[in-house]
Design a protein around this motif. Sequence first.
Motif, mmCIF file in Angstrom:
data_model
loop_
_atom_site.group_PDB
_atom_site.id
_atom_site.type_symbol
_atom_site.label_atom_id
_atom_site.label_comp_id
_atom_site.label_asym_id
_atom_site.label_seq_id
_atom_site.Cartn_x
_atom_site.Cartn_y
_atom_site.Cartn_z
ATOM 1 N N UNK A 29 0.752 -1.109 -0.028
ATOM 2 C CA UNK A 29 -0.083 -0.128 0.114
ATOM 3 C C UNK A 29 1.067 1.263 0.007
ATOM 4 N N UNK A 30 2.032 1.268 0.716
ATOM 5 C CA UNK A 30 2.762 2.534 0.859
ATOM 6 C C UNK A 30 3.372 2.908 -0.459
ATOM 7 N N UNK A 48 0.673 11.022 -3.370
ATOM 8 C CA UNK A 48 1.547 9.686 -2.877
ATOM 9 C C UNK A 48 0.615 9.119 -1.701
ATOM 10 N N UNK A 49 1.292 7.856 -1.059
ATOM 11 C CA UNK A 49 0.369 7.413 -0.154
ATOM 12 C C UNK A 49 0.117 8.362 1.080
ATOM 13 N N UNK A 50 1.093 8.999 1.333
ATOM 14 C CA UNK A 50 1.019 9.989 2.526
ATOM 15 C C UNK A 50 -0.145 10.875 2.330
ATOM 16 N N UNK A 96 -0.902 -4.404 3.284
ATOM 17 C CA UNK A 96 0.264 -4.339 3.981
ATOM 18 C C UNK A 96 1.161 -3.179 3.590
ATOM 19 N N UNK A 97 1.994 -2.715 4.453
ATOM 20 C CA UNK A 97 3.128 -1.798 3.684
ATOM 21 C C UNK A 97 4.331 -2.526 3.670
ATOM 22 N N UNK A 153 6.885 10.872 6.437
ATOM 23 C CA UNK A 153 5.877 11.466 5.984
ATOM 24 C C UNK A 153 4.569 10.688 6.267
ATOM 25 N N UNK A 154 4.617 9.218 6.138
ATOM 26 C CA UNK A 154 3.221 8.557 6.304
ATOM 27 C C UNK A 154 3.011 8.450 7.966
#
Length: 447
Positions: free
Chosen positions: A200-201, A213-215, A238-239, A247-248
Motif C-alpha cells: 500500500x505505501x 502519494x500514499x501519505x 500491508x506496507x 511522512x506517512x
Amino acid sequence: MKYHLVTLGCQMNQSDSERVKRVLEGMGAQWTDDENDANIIGILACSVRQKAIDKVYSKIANWNKRKASQNLITFISGCILPADKKKFLKLFDIVFAMRELPQFPQMMSQYGITTPVGLEKDNLNPKEEMSFFWQVKPKYNSSFEAFIPIQNGCDKFCSFCAVPYTRGREVSRPSQEIIDEVKSLVEKGYKSITLLGQNVNSYGLDKKGNELSFSQLLEEIGKIGNESSQTFWVYFTSPHPRDMGRDVVEVIAKYDCLAKQIHLPIQSGDDKVLIKMNRKHSVKKYRETVSVIRELIPQATLFTDIIVGFSGETEEQFQNTRKALKEFEYNMAYIAMYSKRPGAASYSWPDDVDLKVKKERLVLLSEDLAEVAGSYNRNMLGNVYSVLVRDTDRKGGYLSSQTEGKITVRFASEDQSLIGQIVNVKITSASNFSVEGELVEVSELVE
C-alpha cells in the motif's frame, strides 16, 4: 438462479469477493450459504499457498461430479499462477483474471445466462482492465467494517512470494475513487475501514507526478475524519518497510481517524536472510522506521509477519529473528513456517531446514511473542478503552471487540445491538493475546 462463492487467501481476495457478488446479483443471481443448492458456483483462489490450491482441486472434483445430475456452472478467479491457470482451463467452465470481472456477464452469456450488465471492453491492457474492475460497486459483507482496494499487484519480487506473478505489476487506483468510497462509507456509519494493497505505501509511484502519494492520500482521508461527526478508524495493509517513510507516520499521528496500529512485515531479523528473501531492507532500516513510529505515535500497536525456516536459515540467523521480535515488542506476529510456493523465485532452491526444526522455531517464536504481547496487555489493566464490538464471543454471555490498536477485548453482555458500535470498556484482566473488561457507561467516564 442461486450462486455460492468460496473465498481463499488474503484480505484482498475477501475484498474482491464483494465485487464478484455485486456482479452476480446484478445478473439476477441470489446468494445461498449451501454450495449444493447453487446453480453457479465459483472460487477465488490463492496460488500463493499450496494448501489453498489443493483445496481448489478438491472442490472442483466434487463440483464436476455434480454436473452429471444437475445444471451447474463453475468459475475461478483470484490469485492464479499461469501454470495453475492452464490446468484450471480444463476443469472450470470459466477462468478469468479479477481485472476482467466487468466482462464476466458476457462470459456467462455463453452458457445461456443473458444480462444487460456486461461491458463491451475489448483489447484492454491490464491497467485499463483494473480501472473498470474498480468501478464495480462492492456488496459489502459487513454493515460496519469495510475493505477498500487502493492498489493491485506488486513490484518488489520477494523471492518467497508469487504475488507479482499472480496479480502482476503495481497499479494504483485513482485517488478520487478511493476518497469518494471512504466518504460514502463514513456517511453510512461504517466504523472500521481498511485500505488494501499488496504494497500500500508504494501507492501512486506508478503514476508519479500524476497521482497522490500514499501519505497525501492518508492526509485527504484524515481531513474527512476532521470534517465528520462520526467516529471511525482507518487502517491499511500491508506496507513494505522500504517505502515506509516518516511522512506517512507524521500523517497518522496528525489525524484521529487514522488508526494507531501499524502492520509492518519484517519476515526475518537477519540481514543475510533478508537479502536472500530480496526484501530490499535491512534490520537497521527497519529499526529506524520503528523508532519513528515510537517517537511520533507512542500509543501505536505494532504487528508483523515472520517466516521461519527459510531456505538455508541457520540457527544463528533464527536467533537474530528472536532478538528482533523481543526488541520491537510486537503486539501480534503472523508466524509461518516456510514452504515452497510454485512460481516464486525460491521454489527451485533447497528447502533444507528440517520440518521438525521449523516447528521448534515456530513454537519458540510464538512463546517469545506471548511474552512481549502479554506484557503490553497487562499494562492495559485498569484503563478504559474505546472498542469496536464485532461479534458475540465464544465465551457465553460475552461480546467480542477490538481496540483501535486491534487488541481483542471481551466483555460481559448479551446486548447484540451493540455489535457494530464503538463503546467504552474498562480492562479488568489480561492474557497474552486478549484482555477482558466491563462495559462503562458514558456517564461513568471521568473527565
